[in-house]
Design an enzyme around this catalytic site. Structure first.
Site, PDB file in Angstrom:
ATOM      1  N   GLY A  34      -0.141   1.260   5.285  1.00  0.00           N
ATOM      2  CA  GLY A  34       1.229   0.763   5.331  1.00  0.00           C
ATOM      3  C   GLY A  34       1.791   0.592   3.933  1.00  0.00           C
ATOM      4  O   GLY A  34       1.188   1.038   2.962  1.00  0.00           O
ATOM      5  N   ASN A  35       2.946  -0.032   3.836  1.00  0.00           N
ATOM      6  CA  ASN A  35       3.499  -0.339   2.514  1.00  0.00           C
ATOM      7  C   ASN A  35       4.272  -1.656   2.584  1.00  0.00           C
ATOM      8  O   ASN A  35       4.383  -2.260   3.647  1.00  0.00           O
ATOM      9  CB  ASN A  35       4.364   0.822   1.995  1.00  0.00           C
ATOM     10  CG  ASN A  35       5.572   1.071   2.874  1.00  0.00           C
ATOM     11  OD1 ASN A  35       6.466   0.235   2.965  1.00  0.00           O
ATOM     12  ND2 ASN A  35       5.598   2.211   3.558  1.00  0.00           N
ATOM     13  N   ARG A  36       4.803  -2.086   1.450  1.00  0.00           N
ATOM     14  CA  ARG A  36       5.354  -3.441   1.346  1.00  0.00           C
ATOM     15  C   ARG A  36       6.823  -3.567   1.730  1.00  0.00           C
ATOM     16  O   ARG A  36       7.430  -4.608   1.537  1.00  0.00           O
ATOM     17  CB  ARG A  36       5.156  -3.957  -0.088  1.00  0.00           C
ATOM     18  CG  ARG A  36       3.682  -4.195  -0.391  1.00  0.00           C
ATOM     19  CD  ARG A  36       3.459  -4.445  -1.854  1.00  0.00           C
ATOM     20  NE  ARG A  36       4.309  -5.507  -2.363  1.00  0.00           N
ATOM     21  CZ  ARG A  36       4.258  -5.952  -3.606  1.00  0.00           C
ATOM     22  NH1 ARG A  36       3.382  -5.426  -4.448  1.00  0.00           N
ATOM     23  NH2 ARG A  36       5.056  -6.909  -4.002  1.00  0.00           N
ATOM     24  N   ALA A 102      11.028   3.104   4.140  1.00  0.00           N
ATOM     25  CA  ALA A 102       9.940   3.509   3.248  1.00  0.00           C
ATOM     26  C   ALA A 102       8.909   4.235   4.107  1.00  0.00           C
ATOM     27  O   ALA A 102       7.923   3.648   4.564  1.00  0.00           O
ATOM     28  CB  ALA A 102       9.328   2.290   2.578  1.00  0.00           C
TER      29      ALA A 102
END
Ligand code: C5P
Length: 230
Positions: A34-36, A102
């Site tokens: 995943g990402n932030r 994102a």
């Protein structure tokens, strides 16, 4: 425009599709890549587009955010491929597409239906494959909506942004410099807007204020392109 200037009616009657948040790429039933991204910027843009009179479809990755009042439709997805499916269906009749998500650049080549066991002798090696570029795919359609991309950069923001605008064939790109305090996950942001023959810096501000300014610029450029009055 000042931060309290009205944007009401500037996107009146237009169909706007916005993707937002991260995507999660599952590795096995308990792990993912995943990402932030928090989705805050995309949700703020959706709220501003509603205020501007647009009919908004919001396609959200895994986020912990309430749907802004007035959003016509929210579709929740998890992976990049699910987001792509939802976006491609929604943009069919859209006037404007704003890609704030994102999207994970890669996913694992092979999802494991069983939890990968921890071995004492060797760590697993994950093979990654590239995800579809949703933004570039929408921009390559004919006919296509007015296409706005986002770019989070850690260095050489303007240079990378311009390269991306041309390579992905976008109408507008909103680039931001990400570090610990601003950009991804934060409440504030600052954006460098660029289009083919110009651009504008939107200085650091809360994402809600910035989103209203961004929507005002999108409306102005959309109407300049289509020749219709705002
Ligand atoms: O190339 P980069 O990932 O920096 O581009 C960012 C822009 O492209 C964002 O608007 C993002 O939503 C979009 N994007 C996409 N699909 C991908 C990767 C990025 O739509 N697979």
């Amino acid at each position: 425009m000042s931060s309290c200037e009205s944007i009401q009616g500037t996107l009146s009657g237009l169909r706007v599709v916005i993707d937002a948040g991260p995507t999660y790429e599952d590795i096995d039933p308990v792990r993912f890549l995943g990402n932030r991204s928090s989705g805050k910027m995309g949700f703020a843009v959706a709220e501003a587009a509603v205020e501007a009179g647009a009919k908004v479809t919001l396609i959200a990755g895994p986020v912990a955010l309430a749907t802004p009042p007035g959003v016509a439709r929210r579709i929740d997805v998890r992976s990049a491929r699910q987001m792509r499916e939802a976006v491609m269906q929604a943009v069919d009749r859209a006037d404007i597409f704003i890609a704030t998500a994102a999207v994970a650049d890669w996913r694992v080549a092979e999802y494991s239906a069983r939890k990968i066991k921890k071995s004492t002798s060797c760590a697993p090696v994950l093979e990654l494959v590239e995800n579809p570029d949703i933004l570039a795919e929408v921009a390559a359609r004919n006919p296509r909506p007015f296409v706005v991309g986002f770019a989070a950069e850690t260095d050489h923001v303007a240079e990378h942004a311009h390269e991306k605008l041309v390579r992905k064939n976008l109408d507008m790109l909103a680039a931001n410099h990400v570090d610990e305090r601003i950009g991804i996950g934060a409440d504030d942001n600052a954006l460098e807007l660029i289009w083919r023959d110009g651009g504008e810096s939107l200085p650091r501000a809360p994402k809600s204020a910035l989103a209203r300014k961004l929507v005002a610029r999108i409306a102005a450029r959309y109407h300049a392109r289509t020749g219709k009055p705002a």
